[in-house]
Design an enzyme around this catalytic site. Structure first.
Site, PDB file in Angstrom:
ATOM      1  N   GLU A 133     -44.082  -4.561 -11.782  1.00 23.03           N
ATOM      2  CA  GLU A 133     -44.949  -5.814 -11.513  1.00 23.03           C
ATOM      3  C   GLU A 133     -44.597  -5.988 -10.061  1.00 23.03           C
ATOM      4  OE1 GLU A 133     -45.639  -7.697 -15.775  1.00 23.03           O
ATOM      5  OE2 GLU A 133     -43.976  -8.337 -14.724  1.00 23.03           O
TER       6      GLU A 133
ATOM      7  N   CYS B 217     -44.014  -9.593  -3.376  1.00 20.63           N
ATOM      8  CA  CYS B 217     -42.611  -9.537  -3.985  1.00 20.63           C
ATOM      9  C   CYS B 217     -42.829  -8.125  -4.658  1.00 20.63           C
ATOM     10  CB  CYS B 217     -42.381 -10.447  -4.846  1.00 20.63           C
ATOM     11  SG  CYS B 217     -41.145 -10.526  -6.007  1.00 20.63           S
TER      12      CYS B 217
ATOM     13  N   CYS C 149     -34.133  -2.572 -15.052  1.00 26.01           N
ATOM     14  CA  CYS C 149     -32.796  -2.722 -14.095  1.00 26.01           C
ATOM     15  C   CYS C 149     -31.572  -2.466 -14.858  1.00 26.01           C
ATOM     16  CB  CYS C 149     -32.672  -4.353 -13.915  1.00 26.01           C
ATOM     17  SG  CYS C 149     -31.415  -4.597 -12.677  1.00 26.01           S
TER      18      CYS C 149
ATOM     19  N   CYS D 252     -27.908  -9.709 -15.700  1.00 28.36           N
ATOM     20  CA  CYS D 252     -27.865 -11.063 -15.254  1.00 28.36           C
ATOM     21  C   CYS D 252     -28.556 -11.747 -16.718  1.00 28.36           C
ATOM     22  CB  CYS D 252     -28.721 -11.331 -14.200  1.00 28.36           C
ATOM     23  SG  CYS D 252     -28.047 -10.541 -12.541  1.00 28.36           S
TER      24      CYS D 252
ATOM     25  N   CYS E  70     -32.179 -13.355 -16.656  1.00 31.78           N
ATOM     26  CA  CYS E  70     -33.204 -12.677 -16.214  1.00 31.78           C
ATOM     27  C   CYS E  70     -34.135 -11.900 -16.951  1.00 31.78           C
ATOM     28  CB  CYS E  70     -32.856 -11.837 -14.886  1.00 31.78           C
ATOM     29  SG  CYS E  70     -34.209 -10.928 -14.089  1.00 31.78           S
TER      30      CYS E  70
ATOM     31  N   CYS F 133     -39.815 -15.608 -10.156  1.00 31.62           N
ATOM     32  CA  CYS F 133     -38.536 -15.095 -10.210  1.00 31.62           C
ATOM     33  C   CYS F 133     -37.862 -14.855 -11.633  1.00 31.62           C
ATOM     34  CB  CYS F 133     -37.268 -15.758  -9.411  1.00 31.62           C
ATOM     35  SG  CYS F 133     -37.431 -15.391  -7.670  1.00 31.62           S
TER      36      CYS F 133
HETATM   37  N1  SAH Z   1     -31.720  -7.500  -8.312  1.00 37.91           N
HETATM   38  C1  SAH Z   1     -32.238  -8.262  -7.220  1.00 37.91           C
HETATM   39  C2  SAH Z   1     -33.697  -8.463  -6.970  1.00 37.91           C
HETATM   40  C3  SAH Z   1     -34.457  -8.991  -8.314  1.00 37.91           C
HETATM   41  S1  SAH Z   1     -34.248 -10.521  -8.738  1.00 37.91           S
HETATM   42  C4  SAH Z   1     -31.135  -9.575  -7.066  1.00 37.91           C
HETATM   43  O1  SAH Z   1     -30.886  -9.813  -8.000  1.00 37.91           O
HETATM   44  O2  SAH Z   1     -31.454 -10.213  -6.099  1.00 37.91           O
HETATM   45  C5  SAH Z   1     -34.643 -11.786  -7.441  1.00 37.91           C
HETATM   46  C6  SAH Z   1     -34.202 -13.142  -7.553  1.00 37.91           C
HETATM   47  O3  SAH Z   1     -34.677 -13.769  -8.930  1.00 37.91           O
HETATM   48  C7  SAH Z   1     -32.721 -13.206  -7.604  1.00 37.91           C
HETATM   49  O4  SAH Z   1     -32.289 -14.115  -6.801  1.00 37.91           O
HETATM   50  C8  SAH Z   1     -32.451 -13.470  -9.099  1.00 37.91           C
HETATM   51  O5  SAH Z   1     -31.111 -14.051  -9.278  1.00 37.91           O
HETATM   52  C9  SAH Z   1     -33.563 -14.546  -9.472  1.00 37.91           C
HETATM   53  N2  SAH Z   1     -33.821 -14.780 -10.938  1.00 37.91           N
HETATM   54  C10 SAH Z   1     -33.624 -13.958 -11.839  1.00 37.91           C
HETATM   55  N3  SAH Z   1     -34.085 -14.678 -13.034  1.00 37.91           N
HETATM   56  C11 SAH Z   1     -34.615 -15.776 -12.875  1.00 37.91           C
HETATM   57  C12 SAH Z   1     -34.739 -16.662 -13.425  1.00 37.91           C
HETATM   58  N4  SAH Z   1     -34.953 -16.729 -14.481  1.00 37.91           N
HETATM   59  N5  SAH Z   1     -35.283 -18.045 -12.577  1.00 37.91           N
HETATM   60  C13 SAH Z   1     -35.168 -18.101 -11.468  1.00 37.91           C
HETATM   61  N6  SAH Z   1     -34.430 -17.215 -10.617  1.00 37.91           N
HETATM   62  C14 SAH Z   1     -34.070 -16.030 -11.022  1.00 37.91           C
END
Ligand code: SAH
Length: 346
Positions: A94, A107, A114, A118, A121, A339
Site C-alpha cells: 500500500e 508515503c 515487515c 513493533c 503496528c 501510520c
Molecule cells: N519501519 C519504518 C517505516 C514504517 S512505520 C519505521 O519504523 O520507521 C512508519 C511510522 O509509523 C513509524 O514511525 C512507526 O513507528 C509509526 N507507527 C507504526 N504503527 C503505528 C500506529 N499504530 N500508530 C501511529 N504510528 C504508528
C-alpha cells in the site's frame, strides 16, 4: 506468474547500452529504450515507436517489463488517498497520498510485509514476504504523483518512506529508487524533500552516513529507555539504544543533518516524567527534533493514546530544553491509511 525472462527495468542505462552493443546494434539504442522505460513509463515494447520491429521482437525475446498496477484506490474524507498496489507476482503493498495546504506527500512501502515486530503496528502482523525492487518503489511514487495532479491539481512535493516495511532492511533497492526519483531521468525531485524513516538499524544508519546521502532521516524512537523499548519493539534487544545513539552521532558528524524522532505517547506505557527525561537526554546526543505522532489504534489491544495532559507535558519539557517539537495529526484514518495501519485489509 513470474516470468523466466529478466525484468528489463532492473538494468541500468549502461547495461542496456551494453546489451545493444553485444547484439551488434548501436549503444545509443540503449538510451532510447531507457527513455521509454523511465521518462515515458510505457508498459509494452510495442509502444516504443521509434524502435524498429526487429529490435522490439529481440527485446520481447529477452525481457519482460514488470510494472505495478493500482488495484484499488480509496479516498478518505480528508483528501488522503490510499493505493493498494499489485506487484508483478500478485503480491500487494500500500502507498498513501497525503495532501495538506502546502504539501502533497507520498508515503511509500519498501517491503511486502515487515520483518520487525513493533507491537503497535499492523504491518508487523504480516510476515515479510520480500523486498521491493527499485522500480516497484519508484512506480508507487509516480502513481501518487499522477493522482496528485489529477485529484489535487498540483505535483507531488514530498516523499516519506513510512509505508510498509523497514527501508534499511532493503537498503540497496531503496537507495536505487531514490537515485531514480532524484535524477533528471526520473522525477528530478530534490533529496531534501525525501525522508527515510527507520525503526533504528544502527549499522545501516552508519552506512547511510558513509554513503553521504542527501535525504532526511527519521527514527521511530517511541521510548528512550532500553527495557521499555524492548517491550514495545522487541527487535530492540538486538539493536540497542546505545548502538543507535552511537550511529546517530556518527550520522550527524558525517552529514550535519538534523534527525527527527518519531514518537507516540501511550497511556501507562511512556507517559511518565521519567520517560520524558530519557527522551530529552537522548535528544542531546545529536541535533534533533521530535515529532509526536497520534496513535492509530490497530485493534482493541494494549495500546491507547495518552491524554492531552501527557502530550502537553512532553511538549513543555522538550521546549524547555530547546528541542523542537511538532505534533502530527493522523490522516486518512477512515480508510486505514494512517501510520501503522497498512495491512492490506481489503
Ligand atoms: N519501519 C519504518 C517505516 C514504517 S512505520 C519505521 O519504523 O520507521 C512508519 C511510522 O509509523 C513509524 O514511525 C512507526 O513507528 C509509526 N507507527 C507504526 N504503527 C503505528 C500506529 N499504530 N500508530 C501511529 N504510528 C504508528
Amino acid at each position: 506468474m513470474a516470468s523466466e525472462k529478466k525484468d528489463i527495468r532492473a538494468l541500468s542505462k549502461q547495461e542496456l547500452r551494453d546489451f545493444f552493443e553485444r547484439a551488434g546494434d548501436k549503444a545509443f539504442r540503449g538510451n532510447q529504450v531507457y527513455e521509454w522505460l523511465w521518462n515515458k513509463g510505457i508498459h509494452s515494447f510495442a509502444d516504443m515507436t521509434n524502435i524498429s520491429k526487429e529490435t522490439r521482437a529481440q527485446l520481447e525475446d529477452n525481457f519482460v517489463i514488470n510494472h505495478i498496477e493500482v488495484d484499488n484506490l480509496q479516498k478518505s474524507k480528508d483528501g488522503t488517498i490510499k493505493n493498494a498496489v499489485k506487484l508483478f507476482d500478485g503480491l500487494i503493498v500500500e502507498s498513501v497520498l497525503i495532501p495538506t495546504k502546502t504539501r502533497t506527500t507520498a508515503c511509500v512501502s519498501s517491503q511486502v510485509g515487515c520483518s520487525l515486530d513493533c507491537k503497535f503496528c499492523a504491518t508487523a502482523r504480516l510476515k515479510r514476504m520480500r523486498n521491493l525492487n527499485p522500480d516497484e518503489i519508484y512506480d508507487q511514487v509516480v502513481a501518487i504523483h499522477k493522482e496528485s495532479l489529477l485529484y489535487h491539481g498540483r505535483p507531488l512535493s514530498n516523499i516519506v518512506f513510512m509505508g510498509m516495511g523497514e527501508p534499511l532492511m532493503n537498503y540497496k533497492n531503496v537507495l536505487l529508487s531514490i537515485d531514480k526519483i532524484t535524477s533528471d531521468e526520473g522525477l528530478g525531485m530534490s533529496p531534501k524533500r525525501i525522508t527515510l524513516s527507520t525503526s533504528g538499524v544502527p549499522k545501516m544508519i552508519k552506512k547511510l552516513a558513509d554513503d553521504q546521502v542527501k535525504f532526511n532521516l527519521a527514527v521511530s524512537l517511541h521510548s528512550a529507555i532500553q527495557e521499555k523499548r524492548e517491550l514495545i519493539m522487541p527487535f530492540a534487544k538486538s539493536f540497542t539504544l546505545d548502538d543507535l545513539k552511537e550511529s546517530l552521532e556518527y550520522w550527524y558528524e558525517k552529514t550535519k543533518k538534523i534527525i527527527t524522532y518519531e514518537y507516540v505517547v501511550w497511556d501507562g506505557i511512556n507517559d511518565s516524567l521519567e520517560d520524558i527525561k530519557a527522551l530529552v537526554q537522548f535528544c542531546k546526543y545529536a541535533p534533533s527534533k521530535v515529532n509526536l505522532i497520534e496513535y492509530n489504534p490497530i485493534d482493541d489491544g494494549d495500546f491507547r493514546q495518552a491524554d492531552a495532559a501527557a502530550i502537553d507535558l512532553y511538549i513543555e519539557q522538550l521546549e524547555k530544553n530547546r528541542i523542537p517539537v511538532t505534533v502530527r495529526r493522523s490522516r486518512g484514518k477512515d480508510i486505514d491509511a494512517a501510520c501503522g495501519q497498512l495491512a492490506n485489509k481489503h
